[in-house]
Enzyme design. Structure first.
Site, PDB file in Angstrom:
ATOM      1  N   ASP A   1      19.728 -35.499 -17.104  1.00  0.00           N
ATOM      2  CA  ASP A   1      18.645 -36.196 -16.405  1.00  0.00           C
ATOM      3  C   ASP A   1      19.046 -37.627 -16.085  1.00  0.00           C
ATOM      4  O   ASP A   1      18.312 -38.328 -15.395  1.00  0.00           O
ATOM      5  CB  ASP A   1      17.369 -36.191 -17.255  1.00  0.00           C
TER       6      ASP A   1
ATOM      7  N   ASP B   1      14.460 -24.208 -15.317  1.00  0.00           N
ATOM      8  CA  ASP B   1      14.460 -25.293 -16.303  1.00  0.00           C
ATOM      9  C   ASP B   1      13.964 -24.792 -17.659  1.00  0.00           C
ATOM     10  O   ASP B   1      13.335 -23.742 -17.767  1.00  0.00           O
ATOM     11  CB  ASP B   1      13.551 -26.414 -15.778  1.00  0.00           C
TER      12      ASP B   1
HETATM   13  C1  GLA Z   1      13.516 -31.667 -16.640  1.00  0.00           C
HETATM   14  C2  GLA Z   1      14.621 -31.617 -15.616  1.00  0.00           C
HETATM   15  C3  GLA Z   1      14.307 -32.581 -14.493  1.00  0.00           C
HETATM   16  C4  GLA Z   1      12.988 -32.220 -13.859  1.00  0.00           C
HETATM   17  C5  GLA Z   1      11.903 -32.196 -14.919  1.00  0.00           C
HETATM   18  C6  GLA Z   1      10.609 -31.650 -14.370  1.00  0.00           C
HETATM   19  O1  GLA Z   1      13.489 -32.863 -17.311  1.00  0.00           O
HETATM   20  O2  GLA Z   1      15.841 -31.906 -16.207  1.00  0.00           O
HETATM   21  O3  GLA Z   1      15.331 -32.571 -13.536  1.00  0.00           O
HETATM   22  O4  GLA Z   1      13.098 -30.974 -13.236  1.00  0.00           O
HETATM   23  O5  GLA Z   1      12.265 -31.389 -16.022  1.00  0.00           O
HETATM   24  O6  GLA Z   1       9.618 -31.583 -15.322  1.00  0.00           O
END
Ligand code: GLA
Length: 733
Positions: free
Chosen positions: A548, A478
Site C-alpha cells: 500500500d 483483496d
Molecule cells: C487494501 C488495498 C488497497 C485498497 C484498500 C481498499 O488496503 O491494499 O489498495 O484496495 O484495501 O479498502
C-alpha cells in the site's frame, strides 16, 4: 537424464544444468540420507560424506548408540521422537496418544513431467521440461506411507519438493506436523537471508550470521503476512550479488508457514520449510491422503543474483498460468488514493476521460461500489452494486468507460464479512468464531468461514454474477485482515485443527473457479498491500499488489526484497499521489514513474487534480512503459546497488535474454555535496559484443561495461532518477 538411481549403491542423483542433488539409502533399515546439494558433479557415490564409518555406527550394526546415530545423521526427511533431537519434518498423534515417527525407504518411481498437486498451486512442466522422482517411504509401525516428491527443472536450476502422506492403517491418525522439505548440511559459515516487514514496508531484506540453536520465521495469520515471508536462504559468508554460494527455499503456499534453520551441536545445519505445525492437526482416516504444498529449492554458485534469476525463470515459465503472463498488462488507473469511498459514476467517468486522453488503458474501480459501503466499517459480503453511487448501474459505467477506449476493472474482498452487513445479519455463523467468544475485529471486519462449501459457493456466485453483468476485464482480489478466532460449526471437534489449511484450500478453489470461468480475466491479488505475495497466489494471478506504500523511496526497499525472488512482471507498482498518503513524502512525478516501471505500472491518483506539469508527463511515461515493458517483464534481472545497503542510491538492470538490450534504472535518493559521478558496473552483457550506452559517446564492448563500468552523473536534488538504455550496436549484432 535429470534423475538417476544407481541401484547397486542405492543412490539417487538429481541434476540440473549447474547443480546436483544426491541422496542415499543406507543400512539394513533403509534410512534416507541427504548426501550433497551444490554445484554439478559427475561422481555420484559420495556416501563418504555421510560419515557412516565414524562413530556412532549405523544402528543395525550397533544399536547401543542408536539415538546418537539418529541425532547426527543428515536425514533427507527427518522423523520425530526416536532419537533425532533436532526439529523434524513430520509428527503424528496416534489413537494411543504417541507422536513418534521414523521413515524408511520402500521403493521409488522416476518419470518425465510432473503430476498436479490436488487442490494446490504448484509448478508444472512437460516431459521435456522436467523429471520427477517419487521416493516411497513408510513407518511400518504406524502404517503410514510417505511419498517424497522431487521435480527437477534442469533449465532453470531449480528443484521442487513436496510430500504426500497416506494412512494405510486401520484406524485414523492425526498429522500434527508435515513439513514439505528439509536440507541437512554441514555449516559453511552461513549467513541467513530472510524478508521482514510490516504493513506498508513489506519484504525488507535481513541478513545475519547463523549460530547454534534455532531461528524461525513463520506465520499464524492464515496468510504469509506483511511481517515474515515464506523464504529463507543460507549464503556462504561473503556471498555477493555475483559470487558465492547460496541455498534458498521458497514455499508455494499462502497460509501459515514455518521456515526454520537449526544449527546442531556438531555444526550441521538443518533448514526446513512447510505448513506451520502450530494450530495444525489433520485427521487422516484409513486410506486417506494428505498432500503437503510444494517448496522450491534453488542453489546458486553465482551469488544472490544467480539465485534470483533461477526463481524468476522458474516462476515465469513453470508457475504462472495467466494468459497475461507473457503480455503487457494494460496501464491502469485505480481510484483508491484518488477518491477513497467518495465517488460516483460522474467522478469515475471524469477520471476515465482525462486518463484516456493521456494514454491510460484501464480504469479500476476500487473499494466502495457495493452495499452501503461508504466507509471501511460495513457492507463486506453485500456484493450488490450501490446504484445511489453508480447511477445507471454498473453496466452503464463500464460501457461508458469502454466507449472511451478503456478497459474496466473492479475490486472485491470476497473472504470477508462486516458485522454491519446484510450478509452477517442473515448468517452470523458464516464468520469464523469460537463458541462463547466474541470474535476480534480487524478493520472492523470478520473473516468468512470459507472452509464451509455453502459459504464459499455463495460468495463465488456473487462475484461471478457481477462479472457477468458487464464487460469487466480485471479483478483486484483483496484480503484485508489476518485470521484469528478460528472455529467452524462445519467441522467436528477433532477437525478444528484443519481450519487454517482448509481456508487456504478454499481460497485456491475459489480462484481456480474464477480463472476457469473467466479465462481472459486479468486477476491481481492483494492483501492490505503485500501480505499475501507468495508463489501460491502467482499460480492464479500473474501479478500481486506489492504494498500500500507507493512512495518512490519506500518502494525501493520493498521492491528490492520482492524482486530477490519474484519476477518484476509480478510486482504491482503504481505512480501514486503526492505528498505520499503513507509517509507524506514529496517525490518528483518522474521518479515515481521510474520506480513503478520495475513492476506492472499504473496510476493511483486523481488525474484531474494533479498539476498540469505532472499530468503532461503521463503520455511520456506511458510511452516509456510500452517501450520497455517487454524487456522488464521477460529479461534477466541484476541488482547493481542497493539503497537498503548504501542508504544513498539504488540501481538495477534488466538484460534481454538475447543480450541485445539492457535497461539500467538509477535512483539517487539523497544528493551528496561535492561528489564525483558514480561508477556503475553493468552485468549480464555479452563480453565480446559492442554496445551503445545512452548518454555516452562511442561504442564499448560488453566486457568493458562490466569490468570498467560506466559513470553516472550526480543528479541535482534528492529523489531523482534516470533510465539508461544500453543497446547492442547494430554493427556487431
Ligand atoms: C487494501 C488495498 C488497497 C485498497 C484498500 C481498499 O488496503 O491494499 O489498495 O484496495 O484495501 O479498502
Amino acid at each position: 537424464m535429470a534423475v538417476q538411481y544407481y541401484e547397486k549403491q542405492r543412490i539417487f542423483k538429481l541434476d540440473t544444468q549447474h547443480t546436483s542433488y544426491i541422496m542415499a539409502v543406507v543400512d539394513k533399515e533403509n534410512f534416507l540420507g541427504h548426501v550433497y546439494y551444490g554445484g554439478r558433479l559427475e561422481d555420484y557415490d559420495l556416501t563418504y560424506l555421510l560419515r557412516l564409518g565414524e562413530k556412532p555406527f549405523v544402528p543395525s550394526e550397533n544399536n547401543r548408540e542408536r539415538c546418537s546415530f539418529m541425532d547426527s545423521f543428515p536425514a533427507e526427511y527427518a522423523g520425530h521422537g526416536l532419537g533425532d533431537y533436532r526439529d523434524g519434518c513430520i509428527s503424528v498423534r496416534t489413537k494411543g496418544g504417541h507422536s513418534a515417527i521414523n521413515l524408511t525407504v520402500v521403493s521409488h518411481e522416476i518419470y518425465g513431467g510432473k503430476k498436479r498437486l490436488e487442490g494446490l498451486p504448484a509448478t508444472f512442466g512437460t516431459e521435456q521440461e522436467c523429471s520427477t522422482l517419487e521416493i516411497h517411504c513408510e513407518d511400518a509401525v504406524l502404517g503410514l506411507q510417505v511419498t517424497l516428491m522431487y521435480t527437477v527443472f534442469e533449465d532453470v536450476d531449480a528443484i521442487t519438493r513436496s510430500v504426500k502422506v497416506t494412512n494405510e492403517a486401520k484406524e485414523e491418525i492425526y498429522l500434527t506436523k508435515v513439513l514439505s522439505a528439509c536440507l541437512d548440511m554441514d555449516n559453511r559459515e552461513f549467513e541467513r537471508i530472510t524478508l521482514h516487514g510490516s504493513w506498508a514496508r513489506e519484504r525488507h531484506i535481513q541478513r545475519q550470521p547463523i549460530g547454534y540453536g534455532k531461528y524461525a520465521v513463520s506465520s499464524l495469520r492464515g496468510e504469509p503476512g506483511h511481517q515474515e515471508h515464506p523464504f529463507m536462504a543460507l549464503a556462504v559468508r561473503g556471498t555477493t550479488q555475483d559470487v558465492g554460494e547460496v541455498y534458498a527455499m521458497n514455499f508455494v503456499y499462502s497460509g501459515n508457514f514455518l521456515a526454520q534453520e537449526e544449527m546442531s551441536q556438531f555444526g550441521s545445519v538443518r533448514m526446513s520449510m512447510g505448513i506451520n505445525p502450530e494450530d495444525f492437526c489433520w485427521r487422516l482416516d484409513p486410506q486417506e491422503s494428505f498432500q503437503a504444498p510444494e517448496v522450491v529449492l534453488v542453489y546458486s554458485a553465482e551469488g544472490l543474483g544467480g539465485m534470483t534469476r533461477s526463481f524468476h525463470d522458474l516462476y515465469r515459465k513453470h508457475l504462472i498460468r495467466s494468459p497475461y503472463r507473457d503480455k503487457k498488462r494494460p496501464v491502469l488507473i485505480n481510484n483508491w488514493e484518488a477518491t477513497y469511498f467518495e465517488f460516483d459514476t460522474d467522478k469515475l467517468i471524469g477520471i476515465a476521460k482525462q486518463a484516456a486522453e493521456l494514454g491510460i488503458e484501464m480504469l479500476v474501480m476500487d473499494d466502495g461500489w457495493f452495499g452501503k459501503r461508504n466507509f471501511d466499517d460495513c457492507a463486506l459480503g453485500d456484493w450488490q452494486v450501490n446504484e445511489e453511487k453508480l447511477k445507471g448501474g454498473l453496466k452503464y459505467l463500464v460501457d461508458e468507460v469502454n466507449k472511451l477506449g478503456m478497459k474496466f476493472g473492479i475490486w472485491f474482498e470476497p473472504e470477508m464479512i462486516s458485522p454491519d452487513s446484510e450478509l452477517y445479519r442473515a448468517h452470523p455463523d458464516w464468520a469464523f468464531q469460537i463458541p462463547g467468544r466474541t470474535p476480534g475485529m480487524s478493520r472492523e471486519q470478520y473473516v468468512l468461514d470459507l472452509s464451509r462449501k455453502e459459504v464459499r459457493d455463495y460468495i463465488y456466485e456473487c462475484v461471478a454474477k457481477i462479472l457477468h453483468s458487464a464487460n469487466i476485464e480485471y479483478v483486484k482480489w483483496d484480503m484485508n485482515r489476518s485470521l484469528c478466532d478460528i472455529g467452524s460449526i462445519g467441522f467436528p471437534a477433532d477437525r478444528q485443527g484443519e481450519l487454517y489449511h482448509r481456508y487456504v484450500l478454499a481460497v485456491y478453489e475459489m480462484q481456480e473457479r474464477l480463472i476457469t470461468d473467466f479465462p481472459q480475466l486479468l486477476l491481481e491479488n492483494c492483501s492490505g498491500g503485500g501480505a499475501r505475495f507468495d508463489p501460491g497466489m502467482l499460480y492464479y494471478s500473474p501479478q500481486i499488489w506489492c504494498s500500500d506504500d507507493a512512495d518512490a523511496v519506500e518502494r525501493l526497499m520493498i521492491q528490492e526484497g520482492t524482486s530477490l525472488i519474484y519476477p518484476l512482471s509480478t510486482m504491482g507498482a503504481h505512480v501514486s499521489d503526492c505528498p505520499n498518503h503513507v509517509v507524506g513524502r514529496v517525490t518528483p512525478f518522474e521518479t515515481r514513474g521510474y520506480v513503478a516501471l520495475a513492476g506492472t505500472f499504473g496510476y493511483e491518483l486523481d488525474v484531474t487534480r494533479i498539476s498540469e506539469e505532472d499530468r503532461n508527463m503521463i503520455p511520456e511515461q506511458v510511452a516509456m512503459y510500452h517501450k520497455y515493458n517487454d524487456l522488464v517483464r521477460e529479461g534477466d534481472y541484476y541488482r547493481l546497488a542497493s539503497y537498503g545497503e548504501n542508504h544513498c542510491y539504488d540501481c538495477y538492470e534488466v538484460v534481454s535474454k538475447d543480450k541485445k538490450e539492457a535497461l539500467v534504472t538509477y535512483i539517487q535518493v539523497l544528493n551528496i555535496p561535492n561528489c564525483h559521478s558514480r561508477r556503475i558496473y553493468l552485468r549480464g552483457l555479452e563480453a565480446a559484443a559492442e554496445y551503445k550506452v545512452e548518454g555516452m559517446e562511442g561504442v564499448y564492448r560488453g566486457e568493458t561495461l562490466m569490468k570498467a563500468g560506466i559513470q553516472v552523473e550526480i543528479l541535482a536534488g534528492d529523489f531523482r532518477g534516470k533510465l539508461i538504455s544500453v543497446k547492442r550496436s547494430s554493427k556487431a549484432s
